[in-house]
Motif scaffolding. Structure first.
Motif, mmCIF file in Angstrom:
data_model
loop_
_atom_site.group_PDB
_atom_site.id
_atom_site.type_symbol
_atom_site.label_atom_id
_atom_site.label_comp_id
_atom_site.label_asym_id
_atom_site.label_seq_id
_atom_site.Cartn_x
_atom_site.Cartn_y
_atom_site.Cartn_z
ATOM 1 N N LYS A 1 0.948 -1.254 -0.222
ATOM 2 C CA LYS A 1 -0.046 0.067 -0.063
ATOM 3 C C LYS A 1 0.967 1.202 0.090
ATOM 4 N N TYR B 1 0.926 5.451 -0.342
ATOM 5 C CA TYR B 1 0.520 7.039 -0.050
ATOM 6 C C TYR B 1 1.436 7.847 -0.801
ATOM 7 N N ARG C 1 -3.223 10.619 -3.583
ATOM 8 C CA ARG C 1 -3.400 9.509 -4.026
ATOM 9 C C ARG C 1 -2.857 8.279 -3.292
ATOM 10 N N ASP D 1 -2.339 3.958 -3.714
ATOM 11 C CA ASP D 1 -2.404 2.686 -4.519
ATOM 12 C C ASP D 1 -2.151 1.623 -3.678
ATOM 13 N N ASN E 1 -7.410 -1.693 -1.846
ATOM 14 C CA ASN E 1 -8.141 -1.276 -2.946
ATOM 15 C C ASN E 1 -8.820 -0.060 -2.616
ATOM 16 N N GLN F 1 -10.403 6.213 -4.885
ATOM 17 C CA GLN F 1 -9.464 6.597 -6.257
ATOM 18 C C GLN F 1 -10.427 7.918 -6.412
ATOM 19 N N GLU G 1 -10.698 10.946 -12.393
ATOM 20 C CA GLU G 1 -9.746 11.969 -13.307
ATOM 21 C C GLU G 1 -10.621 13.215 -13.872
ATOM 22 N N MET H 1 -11.079 8.709 1.843
ATOM 23 C CA MET H 1 -9.771 8.837 1.915
ATOM 24 C C MET H 1 -9.055 8.961 3.308
#
Length: 400
Positions: A213, A215, A227, A229, A274, A277, A280, A296
């Motif tokens: 993970k 950050y 973000r 991932d 997961n 997100q 965009e 988040m």
């Protein structure tokens, strides 16, 4: 700035509302309209940074005092920048000193190296002189326990003892987390975030040996999450802990008697890999944006807890000693009912064959910990002995 024209009760203007407030212009395409909105946004942001004229209206003596204040602020900012620079160097220095200790800890936990076992002293000399009793028929089980390598369920117990982490781990997750061997943290380049690596032994749930993970931060001094991932988990067939299969019974008199099945997301610690997100495009409404921000922030809270508390103090969380330093003030949970699914037409796959015991099962499932809600004291005060009790696979969330 004073409101005029009866606008005192008008809510403050938001930059995201600019597109909706523009009038419709005939012949203006959607692309041109979007371009116009962006130009206006840039102009408004530029104007927002302009002086209001107040400083210019001050007397020369007051301006002189403000100039001295600005000089003091500049000196403070220089010292603050030096502080952040030295703090980063100090953290890097001690991180290198911690690493050998973390390595030794991992070796002991996973049975790579062993420590000398000191037998307890005899209560009396006579007892020490007594001959050893012959091995009983049930001795092999005890011998097997003595030969157990490392410290079983070390990381699972440490995480469950922490209040924040306890809310993330379901009972089903525990079976997979027993295979967790180590957790490591490392900073990204220029301290623009950090990475968590979870090392797993071979297990029946997924093929990955390392789950990561990451950050990504805009500024680590004042953390602003850009973000996050996570590793895509390669689940074994029928072992996905993040989904559940629900069956819907057909109505009476329907042409088909075959139940309808659907797959839904299931509360699980492994959803941590997961993360939510940011889309965009900017075309999201305010409620969606606020919900995304909350998700988040919760995700970052879990990650920073693992980095700042679990990894450096894992032994204290395992033994329960870390609880003494925590404020164990649990508020009443008033949102439990909101966590349950209102769609009662669907039933868990394992329940449909045992309708008579359904009510009893529901009585037991009330105590299942919900993600996001504060656990009870009993739920968070886990120790090594508590985990050894074990439990059967809970029925509330079936595997895919």
């Amino acid at each position: 700035m004073t409101n005029t024209g009866g606008s005192e009760n008008r809510p403050p203007f938001q930059m995201s509302d600019l597109g909706a407030t523009l009038p419709t212009v005939p012949g203006l395409s959607a692309v041109d309209r979007a371009g116009l909105v962006n130009v206006l946004k840039d102009k408004l942001q530029f104007l927002a940074g302009q002086s209001s004229g107040y400083l210019e209206s001050l007397s020369p003596k007051v301006k002189a005092r403000v100039a001295v204040l600005q000089s003091l602020q500049t000196e403070h900012d220089v010292l603050e920048a030096k502080f952040h620079e030295e703090r980063a160097a100090l953290e890097e220095k001690y991180q290198k000193l911690y690493e050998p200790l973390y390595t030794k800890r991992a070796d002991i936990v996973n049975g790579v190296v062993d420590v000398e076992h000191k037998a307890p002293e005899a209560a009396a000399p006579a007892a020490a002189a007594a001959p050893a009793a012959p091995a009983a028929p049930g001795a092999p089980a005890e011998a097997a326990k003595e030969e157990e390598k490392g410290v079983p369920e070390f990381w699972l117990t440490a995480m469950k003892t922490n209040e924040i982490m306890a809310t993330q781990i379901s009972e089903r997750d525990e079976y997979a987390l027993k295979f967790l061997k180590d957790i490591k943290c490392s900073n990204l380049d220029d301290n623009k975030g950090f990475k968590l690596d979870f090392y797993f032994d071979r297990n029946p749930y997924f093929k990955n040996t390392v789950l990561t993970k990451t950050y990504h931060m805009i500024d680590d001094d004042e953390p602003i999450l850009e973000r996050a991932d996570g590793t895509v988990i390669d689940w074994n067939q029928g072992k996905n802990l993040t989904t559940k299969i629900l069956k819907k019974k057909p109505k009476k008199g329907a042409k088909t008697t075959k139940p309808v099945t659907k797959t839904e997301q299931c509360e699980s610690f492994f959803n941590f890999f997961n993360p939510p997100q940011v889309p965009e495009d900017d075309e999201i409404d305010r409620d969606t944006a606020e919900q995304l921000q909350d998700l988040m922030e919760q995700d970052y809270d879990v990650g920073s807890t693992i980095r700042d508390k679990i990894i450096p103090h894992a032994v204290s969380w395992f033994t329960g000693e870390a609880l003494q330093a925590e404020d164990f003030d649990v508020e009443d949970d008033t949102t439990d009912d909101e966590d349950y699914d209102d769609d009662d037409e669907y039933h868990d796959e394992d329940d449909e064959d045992d309708d008579e015991d359904e009510d009893e099962d529901e009585e037991e499932e009330v105590h299942v910990r919900k993600r996001g809600g504060p656990p009870s004291k009993a739920a968070t005060k886990n120790s090594a002995a508590a985990v050894e009790e074990g439990s059967e696979r809970p029925p509330e969330c079936n595997q895919q």
